[in-house]
Write a protein that holds these residues in place. Structure first.
Motif, mmCIF file in Angstrom:
data_model
loop_
_atom_site.group_PDB
_atom_site.id
_atom_site.type_symbol
_atom_site.label_atom_id
_atom_site.label_comp_id
_atom_site.label_asym_id
_atom_site.label_seq_id
_atom_site.Cartn_x
_atom_site.Cartn_y
_atom_site.Cartn_z
ATOM 1 N N LEU A 151 23.193 58.583 37.752
ATOM 2 C CA LEU A 151 22.365 59.522 37.789
ATOM 3 C C LEU A 151 20.988 59.270 37.960
ATOM 4 O O LEU A 151 20.319 59.771 38.599
ATOM 5 N N LEU A 152 20.406 58.290 37.211
ATOM 6 C CA LEU A 152 18.833 57.704 37.483
ATOM 7 C C LEU A 152 18.784 57.266 38.734
ATOM 8 O O LEU A 152 17.594 57.458 39.222
ATOM 9 N N ILE A 153 19.784 56.530 39.236
ATOM 10 C CA ILE A 153 19.670 55.831 40.710
ATOM 11 C C ILE A 153 19.712 57.017 41.855
ATOM 12 O O ILE A 153 18.571 56.894 42.525
ATOM 13 N N ALA A 154 20.153 58.021 41.456
ATOM 14 C CA ALA A 154 20.202 59.312 42.436
ATOM 15 C C ALA A 154 18.830 59.905 42.384
ATOM 16 O O ALA A 154 18.090 60.050 43.221
ATOM 17 N N ALA A 155 18.335 59.957 41.087
ATOM 18 C CA ALA A 155 17.065 60.452 40.710
ATOM 19 C C ALA A 155 15.875 59.738 41.691
ATOM 20 O O ALA A 155 15.048 60.414 42.247
ATOM 21 N N SER A 156 16.213 58.315 41.464
ATOM 22 C CA SER A 156 15.126 57.619 42.024
ATOM 23 C C SER A 156 15.190 57.658 43.567
ATOM 24 O O SER A 156 14.249 57.312 44.166
ATOM 25 N N TYR A 157 16.234 57.800 44.006
ATOM 26 C CA TYR A 157 16.210 57.929 45.612
ATOM 27 C C TYR A 157 15.501 59.016 46.144
ATOM 28 O O TYR A 157 14.940 58.961 47.057
ATOM 29 N N ASN A 163 8.665 56.937 39.528
ATOM 30 C CA ASN A 163 8.501 58.318 38.806
ATOM 31 C C ASN A 163 9.655 58.515 37.653
ATOM 32 O O ASN A 163 9.364 59.023 36.756
ATOM 33 N N VAL A 164 10.714 57.882 37.975
ATOM 34 C CA VAL A 164 11.945 57.863 37.070
ATOM 35 C C VAL A 164 11.534 56.961 35.792
ATOM 36 O O VAL A 164 11.724 57.441 34.634
ATOM 37 N N TRP A 165 10.915 55.849 36.022
ATOM 38 C CA TRP A 165 10.604 54.892 34.891
ATOM 39 C C TRP A 165 9.495 55.874 33.891
ATOM 40 O O TRP A 165 9.449 55.955 32.944
ATOM 41 N N ASP A 166 8.395 56.371 34.642
ATOM 42 C CA ASP A 166 7.606 57.436 33.939
ATOM 43 C C ASP A 166 7.966 58.454 33.237
ATOM 44 O O ASP A 166 7.908 58.631 31.965
ATOM 45 N N ALA A 167 9.191 58.964 33.708
ATOM 46 C CA ALA A 167 9.954 60.404 33.149
ATOM 47 C C ALA A 167 10.582 59.589 31.890
ATOM 48 O O ALA A 167 10.449 60.255 31.055
ATOM 49 N N MET A 168 11.192 58.483 31.874
ATOM 50 C CA MET A 168 11.943 57.833 30.949
ATOM 51 C C MET A 168 11.067 57.519 29.713
ATOM 52 O O MET A 168 11.249 57.516 28.717
#
Length: 177
Positions: A151-157, A163-168
């Motif tokens: 799910l995170l990989i899809a979001a990062s794409y 941006n995913v790391w920042d949100a995490m």
């Protein structure tokens, strides 16, 4: 996992409740679009599957190409992403894809006129095979960066791994998903 005639891939288990309303609305409002994409997927997905498999990427990720470009090799996003997989310039270069030079404006042409000796570079983000291999390698790299959380990989794409790391980090959870 099946809910209300929707088959959820097991790699995305746990997001069923959050996505059902969206799925229902999309299937009602965009039926012609979904039908067209479904028909095109029969042509493209069998070609994508072995490339994803080679990189140990779940076959479900072929859907990203449909979502990103609607299988349109000439698609260009407002952010400048190009081709089947909507790959940005920097990512294309990082993964070895040749990209077309930006269009010159008339002021640039006055300074340096175009000659017939200059060869146009084909933008490989529009090449199905080359861009699919690059996208698969990109996804494999993100699986390493995001501990295999699909799910995170899809979001990062969609929005970039930074941006995913920042949100995490902002969510305050010790193990965000």
């Amino acid at each position: 996992i099946k809910e209300a005639n929707v088959l959820y891939p097991s790699i995305f288990a746990g997001a069923e409740n959050e996505s059902m309303e969206y799925i229902e609305k999309l299937s009602e409002n965009r039926k012609a679009y979904l039908t067209r994409i479904y028909k095109l997927s029969k042509k493209y997905f069998p070609k994508v599957a072995p490339i994803l498999k080679k990189q140990n990427i779940p076959a479900e990720f072929a859907v990203l190409m449909a979502l990103e470009s609607g299988f349109n090799s000439n698609a260009v996003s407002s952010a400048g992403a190009v081709g089947y997989w909507q790959i940005m310039d920097d990512v294309a270069k990082e993964y070895g894809l040749k990209i077309a030079a930006k269009e010159k404006n008339k002021e640039d042409e006055k300074v340096k006129p175009h000659t017939n000796k200059q060869k146009a570079i084909t933008d490989e983000r529009k090449n199905f095979v080359r861009s699919t291999h690059a996208a698969a390698r990109y996804l494999k790299d993100r699986s390493r960066n995001l501990n295999g959380n699909w799910l995170l990989i899809a979001a990062s794409y969609n929005c970039g791994v930074g941006n995913v790391w920042d949100a995490m980090e902002k969510c305050g959870k010790s193990n965000p998903d």
